[in-house]
Design a protein around this motif. Structure first.
Motif, PDB file in Angstrom:
ATOM      1  N   SER A  73       0.805  -1.225   0.000  1.00  0.00           N
ATOM      2  CA  SER A  73       0.000   0.000   0.000  1.00  0.00           C
ATOM      3  C   SER A  73       0.836   1.272   0.000  1.00  0.00           C
ATOM      4  CB  SER A  73      -0.927   0.020   1.219  1.00  0.00           C
ATOM      5  OG  SER A  73      -1.819  -1.074   1.216  1.00  0.00           O
ATOM      6  N   TYR A  74       2.051   1.203   0.559  1.00  0.00           N
ATOM      7  CA  TYR A  74       2.792   2.435   0.794  1.00  0.00           C
ATOM      8  C   TYR A  74       4.207   2.456   0.215  1.00  0.00           C
ATOM      9  CZ  TYR A  74      -0.993   3.491   4.028  1.00  0.00           C
ATOM     10  OH  TYR A  74      -2.235   3.757   4.566  1.00  0.00           O
ATOM     11  N   ARG A  75       4.571   1.479  -0.608  1.00  0.00           N
ATOM     12  CA  ARG A  75       5.936   1.457  -1.132  1.00  0.00           C
ATOM     13  C   ARG A  75       6.220   2.666  -2.029  1.00  0.00           C
ATOM     14  NH1 ARG A  75       7.728  -2.910  -2.486  1.00  0.00           N
ATOM     15  NH2 ARG A  75       6.051  -4.403  -2.074  1.00  0.00           N
ATOM     16  N   ASP A  76       5.180   3.263  -2.622  1.00  0.00           N
ATOM     17  CA  ASP A  76       5.382   4.405  -3.520  1.00  0.00           C
ATOM     18  C   ASP A  76       5.272   5.751  -2.803  1.00  0.00           C
ATOM     19  OD1 ASP A  76       5.750   2.745  -5.737  1.00  0.00           O
ATOM     20  OD2 ASP A  76       3.593   2.626  -6.118  1.00  0.00           O
ATOM     21  N   VAL A  77       5.013   5.727  -1.515  1.00  0.00           N
ATOM     22  CA  VAL A  77       4.937   6.969  -0.746  1.00  0.00           C
ATOM     23  C   VAL A  77       6.348   7.534  -0.545  1.00  0.00           C
ATOM     24  CG1 VAL A  77       4.395   7.963   1.511  1.00  0.00           C
ATOM     25  CG2 VAL A  77       2.806   6.362   0.435  1.00  0.00           C
ATOM     26  N   ARG A  78       6.508   8.804  -0.780  1.00  0.00           N
ATOM     27  CA  ARG A  78       7.791   9.467  -0.610  1.00  0.00           C
ATOM     28  C   ARG A  78       7.851  10.126   0.769  1.00  0.00           C
ATOM     29  NH1 ARG A  78       8.384  13.709  -3.300  1.00  0.00           N
ATOM     30  NH2 ARG A  78      10.636  13.641  -3.722  1.00  0.00           N
ATOM     31  N   ILE A  79       8.877   9.785   1.514  1.00  0.00           N
ATOM     32  CA  ILE A  79       9.017  10.364   2.852  1.00  0.00           C
ATOM     33  C   ILE A  79       9.150  11.882   2.752  1.00  0.00           C
ATOM     34  CG2 ILE A  79      11.529  10.246   3.000  1.00  0.00           C
ATOM     35  CD1 ILE A  79       9.082   9.358   5.833  1.00  0.00           C
ATOM     36  N   GLU A  80       9.686  12.361   1.614  1.00  0.00           N
ATOM     37  CA  GLU A  80       9.842  13.795   1.414  1.00  0.00           C
ATOM     38  C   GLU A  80       8.483  14.515   1.398  1.00  0.00           C
ATOM     39  OE1 GLU A  80      13.396  11.735  -0.240  1.00  0.00           O
ATOM     40  OE2 GLU A  80      11.222  11.468  -0.423  1.00  0.00           O
ATOM     41  N   ASP A  81       7.456  13.843   0.863  1.00  0.00           N
ATOM     42  CA  ASP A  81       6.124  14.453   0.848  1.00  0.00           C
ATOM     43  C   ASP A  81       5.545  14.533   2.257  1.00  0.00           C
ATOM     44  OD1 ASP A  81       6.132  14.805  -1.903  1.00  0.00           O
ATOM     45  OD2 ASP A  81       5.255  12.833  -2.295  1.00  0.00           O
ATOM     46  N   LEU A  82       5.784  13.485   3.044  1.00  0.00           N
ATOM     47  CA  LEU A  82       5.292  13.481   4.424  1.00  0.00           C
ATOM     48  C   LEU A  82       5.957  14.578   5.249  1.00  0.00           C
ATOM     49  CD1 LEU A  82       5.317   9.628   5.133  1.00  0.00           C
ATOM     50  CD2 LEU A  82       3.330  11.040   4.601  1.00  0.00           C
ATOM     51  N   THR A  83       7.279  14.669   5.137  1.00  0.00           N
ATOM     52  CA  THR A  83       7.990  15.650   5.954  1.00  0.00           C
ATOM     53  C   THR A  83       7.779  17.078   5.445  1.00  0.00           C
ATOM     54  OG1 THR A  83      10.013  15.209   4.672  1.00  0.00           O
ATOM     55  CG2 THR A  83       9.739  14.032   6.753  1.00  0.00           C
ATOM     56  N   ASP A  84       7.535  17.216   4.145  1.00  0.00           N
ATOM     57  CA  ASP A  84       7.277  18.548   3.602  1.00  0.00           C
ATOM     58  C   ASP A  84       6.038  19.173   4.249  1.00  0.00           C
ATOM     59  OD1 ASP A  84       7.714  20.636   1.316  1.00  0.00           O
ATOM     60  OD2 ASP A  84       5.596  20.075   1.174  1.00  0.00           O
ATOM     61  N   THR A  85       4.974  18.388   4.359  1.00  0.00           N
ATOM     62  CA  THR A  85       3.771  18.914   4.992  1.00  0.00           C
ATOM     63  C   THR A  85       3.981  19.127   6.490  1.00  0.00           C
ATOM     64  OG1 THR A  85       2.869  16.669   5.274  1.00  0.00           O
ATOM     65  CG2 THR A  85       2.242  17.869   3.282  1.00  0.00           C
ATOM     66  N   LEU A  86       4.801  18.264   7.103  1.00  0.00           N
ATOM     67  CA  LEU A  86       5.107  18.422   8.528  1.00  0.00           C
ATOM     68  C   LEU A  86       5.867  19.725   8.769  1.00  0.00           C
ATOM     69  CD1 LEU A  86       6.521  15.570  10.794  1.00  0.00           C
ATOM     70  CD2 LEU A  86       7.272  17.919  11.016  1.00  0.00           C
ATOM     71  N   PHE A  87       6.878  19.992   7.933  1.00  0.00           N
ATOM     72  CA  PHE A  87       7.671  21.219   8.097  1.00  0.00           C
ATOM     73  C   PHE A  87       6.804  22.460   7.899  1.00  0.00           C
ATOM     74  CE2 PHE A  87      11.393  18.567   6.233  1.00  0.00           C
ATOM     75  CZ  PHE A  87      11.547  17.917   7.435  1.00  0.00           C
ATOM     76  N   ALA A  88       5.920  22.407   6.885  1.00  0.00           N
ATOM     77  CA  ALA A  88       5.053  23.551   6.613  1.00  0.00           C
ATOM     78  C   ALA A  88       4.086  23.804   7.771  1.00  0.00           C
ATOM     79  CB  ALA A  88       4.276  23.323   5.319  1.00  0.00           C
ATOM     80  N   TRP A  89       3.624  22.713   8.407  1.00  0.00           N
ATOM     81  CA  TRP A  89       2.698  22.848   9.527  1.00  0.00           C
ATOM     82  C   TRP A  89       3.373  23.503  10.727  1.00  0.00           C
ATOM     83  CZ3 TRP A  89      -2.438  22.154  10.209  1.00  0.00           C
ATOM     84  CH2 TRP A  89      -2.924  22.074  11.517  1.00  0.00           C
ATOM     85  N   ALA A  90       4.646  23.160  10.943  1.00  0.00           N
ATOM     86  CA  ALA A  90       5.328  23.595  12.162  1.00  0.00           C
ATOM     87  C   ALA A  90       6.064  24.922  12.020  1.00  0.00           C
ATOM     88  CB  ALA A  90       6.314  22.519  12.610  1.00  0.00           C
ATOM     89  N   ASP A  91       6.344  25.337  10.786  1.00  0.00           N
ATOM     90  CA  ASP A  91       7.213  26.503  10.595  1.00  0.00           C
ATOM     91  C   ASP A  91       6.668  27.381   9.471  1.00  0.00           C
ATOM     92  OD1 ASP A  91       9.211  28.343  10.294  1.00  0.00           O
ATOM     93  OD2 ASP A  91      10.822  26.894   9.944  1.00  0.00           O
ATOM     94  N   ARG A  92       6.207  28.568   9.810  1.00  0.00           N
ATOM     95  CA  ARG A  92       5.599  29.438   8.799  1.00  0.00           C
ATOM     96  C   ARG A  92       6.627  29.989   7.815  1.00  0.00           C
ATOM     97  NH1 ARG A  92       2.686  34.220  11.578  1.00  0.00           N
ATOM     98  NH2 ARG A  92       1.981  32.512  12.885  1.00  0.00           N
ATOM     99  N   SER A  93       7.911  29.942   8.163  1.00  0.00           N
ATOM    100  CA  SER A  93       8.944  30.434   7.261  1.00  0.00           C
ATOM    101  C   SER A  93       9.347  29.386   6.216  1.00  0.00           C
ATOM    102  CB  SER A  93      10.184  30.860   8.058  1.00  0.00           C
ATOM    103  OG  SER A  93      10.819  29.721   8.651  1.00  0.00           O
ATOM    104  N   TYR A  94       8.872  28.156   6.377  1.00  0.00           N
ATOM    105  CA  TYR A  94       9.231  27.085   5.437  1.00  0.00           C
ATOM    106  C   TYR A  94       8.369  27.186   4.189  1.00  0.00           C
ATOM    107  CZ  TYR A  94       9.719  22.408   3.451  1.00  0.00           C
ATOM    108  OH  TYR A  94       9.927  21.353   2.593  1.00  0.00           O
ATOM    109  N   GLU A  95       8.992  27.068   3.015  1.00  0.00           N
ATOM    110  CA  GLU A  95       8.286  27.101   1.742  1.00  0.00           C
ATOM    111  C   GLU A  95       7.961  25.678   1.309  1.00  0.00           C
ATOM    112  OE1 GLU A  95       7.170  29.574  -0.064  1.00  0.00           O
ATOM    113  OE2 GLU A  95       7.912  31.145   1.283  1.00  0.00           O
ATOM    114  N   SER A  96       6.676  25.311   1.348  1.00  0.00           N
ATOM    115  CA  SER A  96       6.247  23.958   1.007  1.00  0.00           C
ATOM    116  C   SER A  96       6.393  23.696  -0.487  1.00  0.00           C
ATOM    117  CB  SER A  96       4.796  23.737   1.426  1.00  0.00           C
ATOM    118  OG  SER A  96       4.338  22.472   0.980  1.00  0.00           O
ATOM    119  N   ASN A  97       6.791  22.459  -0.819  1.00  0.00           N
ATOM    120  CA  ASN A  97       6.885  22.039  -2.210  1.00  0.00           C
ATOM    121  C   ASN A  97       5.565  21.462  -2.716  1.00  0.00           C
ATOM    122  OD1 ASN A  97       9.702  22.656  -2.380  1.00  0.00           O
ATOM    123  ND2 ASN A  97      10.133  20.765  -1.266  1.00  0.00           N
TER     124      ASN A  97
END
Length: 277
Positions: A73-97
């Motif tokens: 179910s999850y082999r194609d999930v990119r950890i970068e996508d998960l952490t990108d949303t996490l960084f954007a949630w926690a830090d308003r200065s982060y530019e989400s991809n």
């Protein structure tokens, strides 16, 4: 009615809020790094993000390799996508991809108050949350407690371990026949040198590994001072859940000058967050 209570170590987990300088633990120069100890550097937000991403990726990849159902179910999930949303949630200065992923809700842009906020993030399904959340905390911990960490956290902390090495570690640490808990961080690193093949019995390899952790803002601790207390109470058909995060002031809690009545009034705990659900 009835109730149940659980007390958990918070320092056995990775602090999500170390993405912010204010929550990054102070790193002490390592004795093993002499005569050239690792200097304490200014906070680097990119290094903090990379460290968290590496930590989560190890847990995620271990699950992919060990669980065929999860992998399908999850082999194609990119950890970068998960952490990108996490960084954007926690830090308003982060530019989400992945700005297009934020459709129903906007990023919070502030530190986590609770790990449960991960449910709000795009791409974080219930399965992914249940895998990664137990290894995370929103509490300001001093480091990762090697005396309470779980298998997933050990594997994320020390790469390349075999199942036998992991089993032997917990059999040794949690022995009921002897007190093998680590009394100092040096004892933990000494165990790594002697017992984990990835270090080849080489003290210099362990020193470099320790320095690498410190550069990532991670340090090993052996005593617990931050706890999460969960109490669930039920009366008839009504259920209430209380969650509280407390810090332990051992100098107050262990005072021999106080009577039991005084300790009941001041047990040496500082309550810094509580909620009813």
């Amino acid at each position: 009615g009835r109730f149940s209570a659980v007390i958990e170590s918070e320092s056995s987990k990775y602090n999500l809020n170390m993405l912010h300088a204010a929550f990054s633990p102070t790193i002490k120069p390592s004795p093993l790094a002499s005569p050239s100890p690792v200097p304490v550097k200014d906070f680097d937000p990119k290094e903090a993000r990379d460290s968290l991403q590496e930590y989560l990726n190890k847990i995620f990849q271990d699950k992919i390799e060990s669980d065929d159902v999860f992998a399908s179910s999850y082999r194609d999930v990119r950890i970068e996508d998960l952490t990108d949303t996490l960084f954007a949630w926690a830090d308003r200065s982060y530019e989400s991809n992945n700005r297009g992923a934020w459709k129903d809700i906007l990023p919070k842009g502030a530190p986590f108050a609770s790990v449960t906020e991960l449910h709000m993030l795009p791409y974080w399904t219930d399965d992914i949350y249940e895998l990664l959340a137990p290894a995370l905390t929103a509490s300001a911990t001093p480091g990762i407690n090697v005396n309470t960490m779980t298998e997933a956290i050990l594997r994320a902390l020390v790469p390349g371990l075999t199942k036998e090495e992991v089993d032997d570690f917990f059999k040794y640490r949690d022995s009921t026949e002897a007190d093998n808990s680590f009394k100092t961080d040096d004892e933990f690193y000494s165990y790594l040198e002697k017992s984990f093949a990835t270090f080849h019995g080489d003290g210099n390899e362990v020193r470099r590994y320790r320095e690498a952790l410190e550069k990532r803002g991670l340090q090993v601790v052996v005593e617990e001072s931050i706890f999460k207390i969960t109490v669930q109470a039920t009366v008839g058909q009504a259920t209430r859940l209380l969650e509280a995060w407390v810090s332990l002031d051992s100098s107050r809690a262990g005072s021999k000058k106080k009577s039991s009545t005084e300790l009941a009034k001041d047990p040496g705990l500082t309550l810094f967050f509580m909620r009813f659900l």
